[in-house]
Design a protein around this motif. Structure first.
Motif, PDB file in Angstrom:
ATOM      1  N   GLN A 343     -10.660 -41.435  26.993  1.00  0.00           N
ATOM      2  CA  GLN A 343     -10.737 -40.452  27.852  1.00  0.00           C
ATOM      3  C   GLN A 343      -9.561 -39.202  27.674  1.00  0.00           C
ATOM      4  N   ALA A 344      -8.338 -39.759  27.372  1.00  0.00           N
ATOM      5  CA  ALA A 344      -7.400 -38.928  27.221  1.00  0.00           C
ATOM      6  C   ALA A 344      -7.399 -38.123  25.820  1.00  0.00           C
ATOM      7  N   ARG A 345      -7.956 -38.706  24.934  1.00  0.00           N
ATOM      8  CA  ARG A 345      -8.232 -37.870  23.658  1.00  0.00           C
ATOM      9  C   ARG A 345      -9.445 -36.929  23.911  1.00  0.00           C
ATOM     10  N   PHE A 346     -10.253 -37.145  24.633  1.00  0.00           N
ATOM     11  CA  PHE A 346     -11.370 -36.174  24.843  1.00  0.00           C
ATOM     12  C   PHE A 346     -10.931 -34.944  25.667  1.00  0.00           C
ATOM     13  N   ARG A 347      -9.922 -35.356  26.713  1.00  0.00           N
ATOM     14  CA  ARG A 347      -9.336 -34.182  27.693  1.00  0.00           C
ATOM     15  C   ARG A 347      -8.591 -33.264  26.673  1.00  0.00           C
ATOM     16  N   ALA A 348      -7.610 -33.864  26.015  1.00  0.00           N
ATOM     17  CA  ALA A 348      -6.717 -33.506  25.155  1.00  0.00           C
ATOM     18  C   ALA A 348      -7.524 -32.553  23.894  1.00  0.00           C
ATOM     19  N   GLY A 349      -8.565 -33.088  23.669  1.00  0.00           N
ATOM     20  CA  GLY A 349      -9.550 -32.185  22.649  1.00  0.00           C
ATOM     21  C   GLY A 349      -9.869 -30.973  23.210  1.00  0.00           C
ATOM     22  N   LYS A 350     -10.395 -31.175  24.519  1.00  0.00           N
ATOM     23  CA  LYS A 350     -10.743 -29.957  25.192  1.00  0.00           C
ATOM     24  C   LYS A 350      -9.528 -28.798  25.396  1.00  0.00           C
ATOM     25  N   LEU A 351      -8.482 -29.411  25.679  1.00  0.00           N
ATOM     26  CA  LEU A 351      -7.621 -28.471  25.810  1.00  0.00           C
ATOM     27  C   LEU A 351      -7.189 -27.592  24.648  1.00  0.00           C
ATOM     28  N   ASN A 352      -7.039 -28.514  23.381  1.00  0.00           N
ATOM     29  CA  ASN A 352      -6.761 -27.889  22.140  1.00  0.00           C
ATOM     30  C   ASN A 352      -7.957 -26.918  21.820  1.00  0.00           C
ATOM     31  N   ALA A 353      -9.166 -26.948  22.195  1.00  0.00           N
ATOM     32  CA  ALA A 353     -10.231 -26.064  21.904  1.00  0.00           C
ATOM     33  C   ALA A 353     -10.203 -24.833  22.827  1.00  0.00           C
ATOM     34  N   ARG A 354      -9.242 -24.765  23.745  1.00  0.00           N
ATOM     35  CA  ARG A 354      -9.026 -23.613  24.768  1.00  0.00           C
ATOM     36  C   ARG A 354      -7.947 -22.658  24.208  1.00  0.00           C
ATOM     37  N   MET A 355      -7.169 -23.034  23.300  1.00  0.00           N
ATOM     38  CA  MET A 355      -6.300 -22.377  22.544  1.00  0.00           C
ATOM     39  C   MET A 355      -6.793 -21.205  21.712  1.00  0.00           C
ATOM     40  N   THR A 356      -6.156 -19.863  21.894  1.00  0.00           N
ATOM     41  CA  THR A 356      -6.830 -18.656  21.169  1.00  0.00           C
ATOM     42  C   THR A 356      -5.631 -18.337  20.141  1.00  0.00           C
ATOM     43  N   PRO A 357      -6.125 -17.413  19.152  1.00  0.00           N
ATOM     44  CA  PRO A 357      -5.247 -17.058  18.255  1.00  0.00           C
ATOM     45  C   PRO A 357      -4.067 -16.417  18.748  1.00  0.00           C
ATOM     46  N   ALA A 358      -4.205 -15.899  19.851  1.00  0.00           N
ATOM     47  CA  ALA A 358      -3.237 -14.945  20.630  1.00  0.00           C
ATOM     48  C   ALA A 358      -2.041 -16.058  21.113  1.00  0.00           C
ATOM     49  N   GLY A 359      -2.691 -17.042  21.472  1.00  0.00           N
ATOM     50  CA  GLY A 359      -1.534 -18.095  21.866  1.00  0.00           C
ATOM     51  C   GLY A 359      -1.767 -18.652  23.290  1.00  0.00           C
ATOM     52  N   TYR A 360      -2.509 -17.956  23.950  1.00  0.00           N
ATOM     53  CA  TYR A 360      -2.723 -18.156  25.428  1.00  0.00           C
ATOM     54  C   TYR A 360      -3.921 -19.274  25.358  1.00  0.00           C
ATOM     55  N   PHE A 361      -4.078 -20.106  26.435  1.00  0.00           N
ATOM     56  CA  PHE A 361      -5.310 -20.746  26.793  1.00  0.00           C
ATOM     57  C   PHE A 361      -6.502 -19.760  27.483  1.00  0.00           C
ATOM     58  N   ILE A 362      -7.765 -20.175  27.059  1.00  0.00           N
ATOM     59  CA  ILE A 362      -9.031 -19.768  27.938  1.00  0.00           C
ATOM     60  C   ILE A 362      -9.308 -20.654  29.065  1.00  0.00           C
ATOM     61  N   SER A 363      -9.406 -20.017  30.310  1.00  0.00           N
ATOM     62  CA  SER A 363      -9.534 -20.787  31.594  1.00  0.00           C
ATOM     63  C   SER A 363     -11.076 -21.475  31.648  1.00  0.00           C
ATOM     64  N   ASP A 364     -11.881 -20.545  31.025  1.00  0.00           N
ATOM     65  CA  ASP A 364     -13.566 -20.832  31.485  1.00  0.00           C
ATOM     66  C   ASP A 364     -14.233 -20.958  30.141  1.00  0.00           C
ATOM     67  N   ASP A 365     -15.358 -20.640  30.110  1.00  0.00           N
ATOM     68  CA  ASP A 365     -16.257 -20.708  28.766  1.00  0.00           C
ATOM     69  C   ASP A 365     -16.456 -19.135  28.354  1.00  0.00           C
ATOM     70  N   GLY A 366     -15.622 -18.269  29.023  1.00  0.00           N
ATOM     71  CA  GLY A 366     -15.555 -16.902  28.409  1.00  0.00           C
ATOM     72  C   GLY A 366     -14.365 -16.353  27.740  1.00  0.00           C
ATOM     73  N   ARG A 367     -13.882 -15.463  28.391  1.00  0.00           N
ATOM     74  CA  ARG A 367     -12.701 -14.707  27.920  1.00  0.00           C
ATOM     75  C   ARG A 367     -11.557 -14.659  28.974  1.00  0.00           C
ATOM     76  N   ARG A 368     -11.696 -15.420  30.090  1.00  0.00           N
ATOM     77  CA  ARG A 368     -10.457 -15.230  30.990  1.00  0.00           C
ATOM     78  C   ARG A 368      -9.277 -15.996  30.429  1.00  0.00           C
ATOM     79  N   PRO A 369      -8.164 -15.224  30.380  1.00  0.00           N
ATOM     80  CA  PRO A 369      -6.984 -15.989  29.995  1.00  0.00           C
ATOM     81  C   PRO A 369      -6.366 -16.953  31.111  1.00  0.00           C
ATOM     82  N   PHE A 370      -5.893 -18.032  30.567  1.00  0.00           N
ATOM     83  CA  PHE A 370      -5.173 -19.128  31.828  1.00  0.00           C
ATOM     84  C   PHE A 370      -3.914 -18.403  32.221  1.00  0.00           C
ATOM     85  N   TRP A 371      -3.813 -18.233  33.397  1.00  0.00           N
ATOM     86  CA  TRP A 371      -2.744 -17.902  34.081  1.00  0.00           C
ATOM     87  C   TRP A 371      -2.678 -18.562  35.432  1.00  0.00           C
ATOM     88  N   HIS A 372      -1.546 -19.038  35.988  1.00  0.00           N
ATOM     89  CA  HIS A 372      -1.375 -19.672  37.351  1.00  0.00           C
ATOM     90  C   HIS A 372      -0.266 -19.104  37.960  1.00  0.00           C
TER      91      HIS A 372
END
Length: 572
Positions: A343-372
């Protein structure tokens, strides 16, 4: 004019003379130490003077920088005195031509520099306990919204100096804004108890911290429903009548619903993580260590099946991923089960997949940068905690690459403009365009919620310090030190946001049941300009027709993340 009214005009004197901004509380002996000088200086040098008036250091000010978004046409200079390690009380002075300008006094600590800070934070949480006779009696018989069923949810902590409600999380309806509240506090206390175990015993704080951590674990366990979800919110409706309290879900403008079930991102994930982690202490509060672990496992099993039913838009996003990663990781550490490993590996993989070339994460399934606004560093903190258990090279390398990209992005976006205070900048989507800025956009998915971001700074400092240990990048230590100092007074308003520390604090805030501002509590802090939808400009107000809470109110997550940062900074 009193000192608080004066802060509203603080930027005006830049026209007339120099001003020195510095951490007004305490520096660890071996971290970067930088003050900021604003306005005209005579010779471009500064002096550090000890309590006896002796000059102990002379340094050259850094090059002039401008932040036109904050103070048009004003110049700022950095004063770096990192080479001073000797414990003691000091101040900075600058020759401004016709006068000598002095900073507030500050302390450089010894090896036990963190002890008084942690002691203050423990005091704050102890005073925030919802344990007055009125609260305890009311919360033992709470009505579920829209039902005649009552539940016992006594305990926990009041959320803020102006709000005695209790939250696992709020803003769930906005989907991308949910902060981690009581579960984060509990996890942070447990993290400090483990990381600084030896020091806490030496400082005489181990028992107090254990008591506070168990208080949080007991409330989380008590909040687990028979069905397997956690109850999200006990809301007061801002009324003094204890009978008005209800278990609710919240929407905008304090509209209440029966959607009180916590998803992973709505406090459920961090609640599971806290219970799994404290179960390893083999200590009992109102429940046994085994009951803490059993509750964590039951809640996790329930959310694996039902999580998207509780997500308001029916879809998981990055907050589900990093909160579920933390939950699965702590359960994996506590049980050594291959199920939680996977389960942990699954979730870590999902986080890895949200990383962009710019270096910020994507929050959703589109283009919203992660900020909080509160938990910007939590994706990296969750990945680093996962690496405490993960030993297989392939999974480790993938997570480390994501962490490296995220932290490099934090440095880049923060340093690519003049930024004399080193304030952590961020990327966000505003009116369809990705923008970079100092503060969060005020026009966001909540429709109303923006406030000072001291929790965000603490979370990013924590991520940077943990990342520095992993990646051996000293730039991260400097980045973290600037966030730490901003909270403690090195900011354009010379405001020490930890109450009871420094030269200048926000005004006291009263609350129901005798609660209110407490020593060791941290206020929301500085924001973008009040009327700037994109978060540009800068603002801090101690009076604003009842809306001054955006800047002055103490809030549980601020101290929780500051504690995590102090812990990371002081670990051996």
């Amino acid at each position: 004019m009193n000192r608080y009214a004066a802060t509203l005009l603080l930027l005006v004197p830049f026209v007339l003379h120099a001003q020195i901004f510095v951490n007004q509380a305490i520096f660890p002996p071996d971290v970067p130490k930088i003050a900021v000088v604003a306005g005209h200086t005579d010779d471009g040098v500064f002096d550090v003077v000890d309590a006896a008036g002796h000059n102990v250091f002379r340094g050259k000010l850094g090059p002039a920088q401008s932040v036109n978004d904050w103070a048009p046409n004003k110049k700022f200079y950095q004063a770096d005195f990192s080479t001073i390690h000797k414990p003691g009380s000091y101040r900075l002075t600058v020759d401004a031509g016709d006068t000598l300008i002095s900073s507030a006094f500050f302390t450089i600590g010894n090896t036990d520099w963190a002890r008084p800070l942690i002691s203050s934070i423990l005091h704050y949480y102890n005073q925030q306990r919802a344990n007055t006779p009125t609260e305890l009696e009311a919360d033992k018989h709470l009505l579920l919204f829209g039902s005649d069923k009552r539940v016992d949810l006594h305990g926990g902590w009041c959320d803020a100096s102006g709000d005695v409600s209790k939250y696992f999380s709020h803003l769930a309806y906005a989907n991308f804004m949910s902060p981690q509240q009581i579960p984060l506090v509990t996890w942070s206390l447990i993290n400090t108890g483990e990381t600084l175990q030896k020091q806490l015993h030496q400082w005489g704080l181990a028992d107090s911290l254990t008591s506070e951590a168990l208080w949080g674990a007991d409330y989380i366990t008590r909040s687990l429903s028979p069905e397997g979800y956690f109850y999200m919110t006990i809301f007061t409706y801002f009324k003094k009548d204890p009978a008005a309290r209800r278990v609710v879900g919240l929407r905008a403008n304090s509209v209440t619903t029966d959607e009180y079930q916590c998803a992973f991102r709505e406090g459920g994930g961090m609640a599971i993580a806290a219970l799994a982690r404290i179960s390893r202490w083999h200590k009992n509060g109102d429940y046994t260590a085994q009951q803490y672990l059993d509750a964590a496992r039951r809640a996790y099993a329930h959310l694996v099946v039902n999580n998207t039913k509780y997500d308001d838009d029916g879809k998981e996003n990055i907050i589900d991923d990093y909160c579920a990663l933390m939950a699965a990781t702590e359960l994996w550490i506590a049980t050594d089960s291959s199920y939680y490993r996977d389960q942990a590996r699954f979730r870590a993989g999902k986080l890895n997949a949200r990383m962009t070339p710019a270096g910020y994460f994507i929050s959703d399934d589109g283009r919203r940068p992660f900020w909080h606004a509160a938990d910007a560093g939590l994706p990296v903190v969750a990945l680093i905690r996962y690496l405490d258990k993960e030993k297989e090279a392939g999974y480790r390398n993938a997570a480390i690459q994501t962490i490296r990209q995220a932290l490099a992005y934090n440095l880049r976006v923060t340093n690519e403009v003049d930024n004399p205070f080193g304030y952590a900048r961020q990327s966000f989507l505003y009116k369809g365009e990705v923008k970079d800025g100092f503060f969060i956009p005020h026009e966001n998915e909540t429709g109303w919620w923006w406030q000072g971001e001291n929790a965000r700074l603490g979370s990013l400092a924590t991520a940077a310090l943990l990342g520095d240990r992993l990646l051996k990048n000293d730039s991260m230590e400097l980045y973290a030190a600037r966030q730490y100092s901003w909270i403690l007074g090195c900011n354009p308003y010379s405001m020490c946001f930890m109450y009871g520390w420094g030269q200048q604090n926000v005004p006291y805030m009263h609350s129901n049941y005798g609660h209110g501002s407490q020593r060791g509590g941290i206020s929301n802090g500085i924001t973008g300009g009040k009327d700037h939808g994109d978060g540009s400009g800068i603002d801090f107000r101690t009076e604003d027709n009842g809306n001054e809470w955006r800047w002055t109110e103490q809030w549980l997550p601020h101290a929780a993340w500051f504690l995590a940062a102090v812990t990371a900074m002081s670990r051996e």
